[in-house]
Every structure is written in structure tokens, then in C-alpha cells.
Scaffold this motif. Structure first.
Motif, PDB file in Angstrom:
ATOM      1  N   ASP A  66      21.658  33.343  -9.667  1.00 11.84           N
ATOM      2  CA  ASP A  66      22.863  33.944  -9.364  1.00 11.84           C
ATOM      3  C   ASP A  66      23.923  34.103 -10.612  1.00 11.84           C
ATOM      4  O   ASP A  66      24.992  34.467 -10.481  1.00 11.84           O
ATOM      5  CB  ASP A  66      23.559  33.506  -7.881  1.00 11.84           C
ATOM      6  CG  ASP A  66      22.762  33.948  -7.009  1.00 11.84           C
ATOM      7  OD1 ASP A  66      22.029  35.028  -6.961  1.00 11.84           O
ATOM      8  OD2 ASP A  66      22.866  33.201  -5.864  1.00 11.84           O
ATOM      9  N   TYR A  67      23.624  32.916 -11.415  1.00 13.64           N
ATOM     10  CA  TYR A  67      24.549  32.367 -12.596  1.00 13.64           C
ATOM     11  C   TYR A  67      26.040  32.112 -12.059  1.00 13.64           C
ATOM     12  O   TYR A  67      26.950  32.879 -12.152  1.00 13.64           O
ATOM     13  CB  TYR A  67      24.673  33.772 -13.541  1.00 13.64           C
ATOM     14  CG  TYR A  67      23.177  33.893 -14.042  1.00 13.64           C
ATOM     15  CD1 TYR A  67      22.492  33.380 -14.782  1.00 13.64           C
ATOM     16  CD2 TYR A  67      22.616  35.419 -13.645  1.00 13.64           C
ATOM     17  CE1 TYR A  67      21.399  33.696 -15.517  1.00 13.64           C
ATOM     18  CE2 TYR A  67      21.382  35.624 -14.142  1.00 13.64           C
ATOM     19  CZ  TYR A  67      20.840  34.776 -14.918  1.00 13.64           C
ATOM     20  OH  TYR A  67      19.630  35.186 -15.358  1.00 13.64           O
ATOM     21  N   THR A  68      25.881  31.111 -11.225  1.00 16.22           N
ATOM     22  CA  THR A  68      27.451  30.437 -10.526  1.00 16.22           C
ATOM     23  C   THR A  68      27.504  29.009 -11.007  1.00 16.22           C
ATOM     24  O   THR A  68      26.515  28.413 -11.024  1.00 16.22           O
ATOM     25  CB  THR A  68      27.207  30.784  -9.279  1.00 16.22           C
ATOM     26  OG1 THR A  68      26.006  30.062  -8.431  1.00 16.22           O
ATOM     27  CG2 THR A  68      27.406  32.294  -8.734  1.00 16.22           C
ATOM     28  N   VAL A  69      28.743  28.823 -11.364  1.00 16.69           N
ATOM     29  CA  VAL A  69      29.235  27.162 -11.618  1.00 16.69           C
ATOM     30  C   VAL A  69      30.169  26.862 -10.761  1.00 16.69           C
ATOM     31  O   VAL A  69      30.934  27.709 -10.072  1.00 16.69           O
ATOM     32  CB  VAL A  69      29.271  27.222 -13.147  1.00 16.69           C
ATOM     33  CG1 VAL A  69      28.344  27.223 -14.006  1.00 16.69           C
ATOM     34  CG2 VAL A  69      30.583  27.972 -13.302  1.00 16.69           C
ATOM     35  N   GLU A  70      30.553  25.519 -10.961  1.00 15.55           N
ATOM     36  CA  GLU A  70      31.562  24.852 -10.044  1.00 15.55           C
ATOM     37  C   GLU A  70      32.190  23.657 -11.156  1.00 15.55           C
ATOM     38  O   GLU A  70      31.584  23.608 -12.290  1.00 15.55           O
ATOM     39  CB  GLU A  70      30.857  23.871  -9.082  1.00 15.55           C
ATOM     40  CG  GLU A  70      31.934  23.233  -8.463  1.00 15.55           C
ATOM     41  CD  GLU A  70      31.304  22.165  -7.271  1.00 15.55           C
ATOM     42  OE1 GLU A  70      31.216  22.824  -6.067  1.00 15.55           O
ATOM     43  OE2 GLU A  70      30.761  21.163  -7.464  1.00 15.55           O
ATOM     44  N   VAL A  71      33.704  24.206 -11.216  1.00 19.86           N
ATOM     45  CA  VAL A  71      34.211  23.117 -12.118  1.00 19.86           C
ATOM     46  C   VAL A  71      34.156  21.733 -11.328  1.00 19.86           C
ATOM     47  O   VAL A  71      34.553  21.590 -10.099  1.00 19.86           O
ATOM     48  CB  VAL A  71      36.035  23.538 -12.129  1.00 19.86           C
ATOM     49  CG1 VAL A  71      36.433  22.469 -13.000  1.00 19.86           C
ATOM     50  CG2 VAL A  71      35.668  25.055 -12.641  1.00 19.86           C
ATOM     51  N   ILE A  72      33.708  20.827 -12.127  1.00 16.26           N
ATOM     52  CA  ILE A  72      33.561  19.400 -11.601  1.00 16.26           C
ATOM     53  C   ILE A  72      34.501  18.521 -12.538  1.00 16.26           C
ATOM     54  O   ILE A  72      34.649  17.107 -11.893  1.00 16.26           O
ATOM     55  CB  ILE A  72      32.059  18.925 -11.908  1.00 16.26           C
ATOM     56  CG1 ILE A  72      31.646  18.914 -13.384  1.00 16.26           C
ATOM     57  CG2 ILE A  72      31.027  19.961 -11.001  1.00 16.26           C
ATOM     58  CD1 ILE A  72      30.534  18.231 -13.433  1.00 16.26           C
ATOM     59  N   GLY A  73      35.291  18.768 -13.273  1.00 19.03           N
ATOM     60  CA  GLY A  73      36.246  17.792 -14.081  1.00 19.03           C
ATOM     61  C   GLY A  73      36.797  18.342 -15.191  1.00 19.03           C
ATOM     62  O   GLY A  73      36.824  19.434 -15.536  1.00 19.03           O
ATOM     63  N   TYR A  74      37.705  17.683 -16.023  1.00 18.20           N
ATOM     64  CA  TYR A  74      38.267  18.155 -16.946  1.00 18.20           C
ATOM     65  C   TYR A  74      38.277  17.032 -18.330  1.00 18.20           C
ATOM     66  O   TYR A  74      38.064  15.886 -18.082  1.00 18.20           O
ATOM     67  CB  TYR A  74      39.883  18.294 -16.629  1.00 18.20           C
ATOM     68  CG  TYR A  74      40.423  17.043 -16.029  1.00 18.20           C
ATOM     69  CD1 TYR A  74      41.306  16.180 -16.887  1.00 18.20           C
ATOM     70  CD2 TYR A  74      40.345  16.739 -14.876  1.00 18.20           C
ATOM     71  CE1 TYR A  74      41.758  15.217 -16.578  1.00 18.20           C
ATOM     72  CE2 TYR A  74      40.877  15.596 -14.343  1.00 18.20           C
ATOM     73  CZ  TYR A  74      41.519  14.727 -15.027  1.00 18.20           C
ATOM     74  OH  TYR A  74      42.384  13.665 -14.585  1.00 18.20           O
ATOM     75  N   SER A  75      38.722  17.361 -19.339  1.00 19.79           N
ATOM     76  CA  SER A  75      38.694  16.566 -20.470  1.00 19.79           C
ATOM     77  C   SER A  75      40.205  16.575 -21.060  1.00 19.79           C
ATOM     78  O   SER A  75      40.786  17.644 -21.039  1.00 19.79           O
ATOM     79  CB  SER A  75      37.822  17.109 -21.835  1.00 19.79           C
ATOM     80  OG  SER A  75      36.476  17.193 -21.207  1.00 19.79           O
ATOM     81  N   THR A  76      40.813  15.370 -21.098  1.00 18.18           N
ATOM     82  CA  THR A  76      42.166  15.039 -21.701  1.00 18.18           C
ATOM     83  C   THR A  76      42.133  14.900 -23.345  1.00 18.18           C
ATOM     84  O   THR A  76      41.042  14.259 -23.587  1.00 18.18           O
ATOM     85  CB  THR A  76      42.759  13.714 -21.031  1.00 18.18           C
ATOM     86  OG1 THR A  76      41.855  12.819 -21.178  1.00 18.18           O
ATOM     87  CG2 THR A  76      43.105  14.407 -19.452  1.00 18.18           C
ATOM     88  N   PRO A  77      43.033  15.234 -23.988  1.00 13.04           N
ATOM     89  CA  PRO A  77      44.217  15.870 -23.722  1.00 13.04           C
ATOM     90  C   PRO A  77      44.254  17.359 -23.608  1.00 13.04           C
ATOM     91  O   PRO A  77      45.346  18.110 -23.616  1.00 13.04           O
ATOM     92  CB  PRO A  77      45.134  15.449 -24.629  1.00 13.04           C
ATOM     93  CG  PRO A  77      44.276  15.419 -25.730  1.00 13.04           C
ATOM     94  CD  PRO A  77      42.849  15.037 -25.568  1.00 13.04           C
TER      95      PRO A  77
END
Length: 300
Positions: free
Chosen positions: A40-51
Motif C-alpha cells: 500500500d506504500y504507507t508509512v508512520e512517523v516514528i521520531g525526529y532529528s534535532t536540530p
């Protein structure tokens, strides 16, 4: 509380693990993603990179992603962003505003918990689920616009949002979870739509500036400590649908001067109106069969 400390420690570990990307995970423009489906070509946001992630953040609807095969080669595709993962933005206090795309259907537990810089939030109409603790401790969050596709306000979802002054619940919402708005100390009023059938324990506990509430005639009970220590609550209408008032439901609602109890009411719980020092009179309907211990204690 000890429970809350354990909860956040568990979450921190989960977030740290999430930031160490594996074969089905990738980074793009400061956000970390996990592939949910390669068909289905789907993703989930799982985190972030600072800054990289700070200020006004826009989560894209589509992102260029990839995953690795056993031979080490990479497969690239465009992926639709459909979910914000558990703890994805936990403690990301550099965010001041956030825009979510209409492709998001799920906001998971603790997704934005402790985002201290976040001041307002618009939840798109595509969202059907908001997990427990999703916005808890966002203590500068002042207003939230909730999608009309959301059915339930989960447990603790806005707990500790001490600057939340305005929130409108859509007609799609049928339940408010335990502690959902507890410690929202600047919330002055809230409109509860007639679609709501259940309001959980301590849902509005310690909302010290809440002055009035109109309960919908679709609820049948006021649960334990629902309005516990709402010290500025002056007016509340209890509809004819309510049959029980739980333990300490109106504990220390010191500015409550009178309250009308409906003929449908059969039980009043332990300490239901304890320390309601401003209460001068109350009419008890003949329908009541049980009044708990200390129900009206310290009503001076």
C-alpha cells in the motif's frame, strides 16, 4: 505519580529504540519514518532529528522512502504518511506549531506529549483515532480543533495542558476517557455534544477555572471524581438521563451554591459533594435509594 514516572521511562526507552533506524525505517528532512506496508506504500512517523525539527513543522502527506533487500540493495518509492507513531514527537519542545496532512488517520499514544512549545493544534478530518496521553503535558497548548471523524477522546489525552482555554468537541465524539482533561487549569468552559454517552473518571478533575458545564442528556452516570476539585465550578445541569453520581464527583467544588438533581437519580456515591462549602441547599428526589457515606460532609 509512580505510575506516570514508569509510563514516561518506558516511553523514553521506546523513543530511543525508534531513533536507531532499521531496514524498514528511513529519515527524510529531519523526520524518521517506518514503512507500514510495501504494497500500500504507507508509512508512520516514528521520531525526529534535532536540530532540524523546530519552530513551525509541516508533516508531508507523501515522502520519498526506501527499504533494503537482503542483498543490501535499496528499493525507492513514494509513501503516503498515514500515522504518527507512539512517542514520535515526545519532549520535542522546540516545536511551536504543527501541520498534519489529511492522509493521517491515527495519532498514537504520547505522540506529542510534553511538546512544551506547541501553542495550537488542528487535527485533520482524516484522523479517526487519538491515543492515550497524545498531547499530555503540552503546558502551552491553548487551543485544539478536533477532527469530526474522531469517535473517542482517550485517557489522559490532554491531561496537564494547563494553558488550554478553548476546545470544541465534534458531534462524532461518543466518549471522553479517564483523566482526559485533568489539570487543564485554564479551561473555563466546555461544550459537550449530545453524541457523548460516557465521561470517564476524573475527566475534568482539578480544572480549577472551569465555571460551568452543561452535560448532555445522553449520559447515564457521573463517574468517580469527574469534577474533583473544580473549585470555580458555579453551575452545572444534571440531565434526567443520569441515574448515579460517583464517589467524590464534586469534591471541593467550593463555589457550587446549588445543584438540581433529576428524578432519574437513584444513587449518590461516597463523598460526592464533600467540602462543597458554598452549597446552601439541595433537593433530594424520591427516586434516590442510596446515599454514600460523607456524601455532603463539610458542606458548611
Amino acid at each position: 505519580t509512580i505510575y506516570k514516572m514508569k509510563h514516561f521511562l518506558t516511553l523514553i526507552i521506546a523513543v530511543l529504540v525508534a531513533h536507531g533506524l532499521v531496514a524498514s525505517e528511513f529519515e527524510c528532512d529531519g523526520l524518521n519514518y517506518k514503512i507500514l506496508s510495501t504494497s500500500d506504500y504507507t508509512v508512520e512517523v516514528i521520531g525526529y532529528s534535532t536540530p532540524l525539527i523546530s519552530g513551525a513543522v509541516i508533516v508531508p502527506s507523501v515522502v520519498k522512502g526506501y527499504y533494503s533487500l537482503d542483498d543490501g540493495s535499496l528499493v525507492y518509492n513514494d509513501y503516503t504518511v498515514v500515522s504518527i507513531g507512539e512517542g514520535a514527537f515526545y519532549y520535542c519542545d522546540a516545536i511551536t506549531s504543527l501541520e498534519l496532512p489529511n492522509t493521517i488517520t491515527n495519532i498514537k499514544e504520547d505522540a506529542f506529549s510534553a511538546c512544551f512549545g506547541l501553542t495550537s493544534m488542528v487535527i485533520p478530518n482524516s484522523v479517526t483515532n487519538i491515543g492515550n496521553w497524545a498531547f499530555s503535558e503540552c503546558n502551552n497548548l491553548m487551543s485544539v480543533e478536533i477532527s469530526n471523524s474522531v469517535i473517542s477522546i482517550s485517557d489522559y489525552v490532554f491531561s496537564g495542558c494547563s494553558n488550554l482555554t478553548e476546545i470544541k468537541l465534534p458531534n462524532s465524539v461518543t466518549s471522553i476517557g479517564d483523566y482526559a482533561f485533568c489539570y487543564c487549569s485554564n479551561l473555563t468552559s466546555i461544550e459537550l455534544p449530545n453524541s457523548i454517552t460516557t465521561i470517564g473518571e476524573s475527566a475534568f478533575a482539578d480544572c480549577s477555572n472551569l465555571t460551568s458545564v452543561q452535560l448532555p442528556n445522553t449520559i447515564t452516570s457521573i463517574e468517580n471524581r469527574t469534577f474533583f476539585n473544580c473549585s470555580n465550578l458555579k453551575q452545572i445541569e444534571i440531565p434526567n438521563s443520569v441515574t448515579s453520581i460517583g464517589d467524590e464527583s464534586f469534591y471541593a467544588c467550593t463555589r457550587l451554591t446549588n445543584i438540581g438533581l433529576p428524578n432519574s437519580l437513584t444513587s449518590i456515591g461516597y463523598g460526592a459533594f464533600i467540602a462543597c462549602s458554598g452549597l446552601t441547599s439541595i433537593d433530594l428526589p424520591n427516586s434516590i435509594t442510596t446515599i454514600g457515606e460523607s456524601a455532603f460532609a463539610a458542606c458548611s
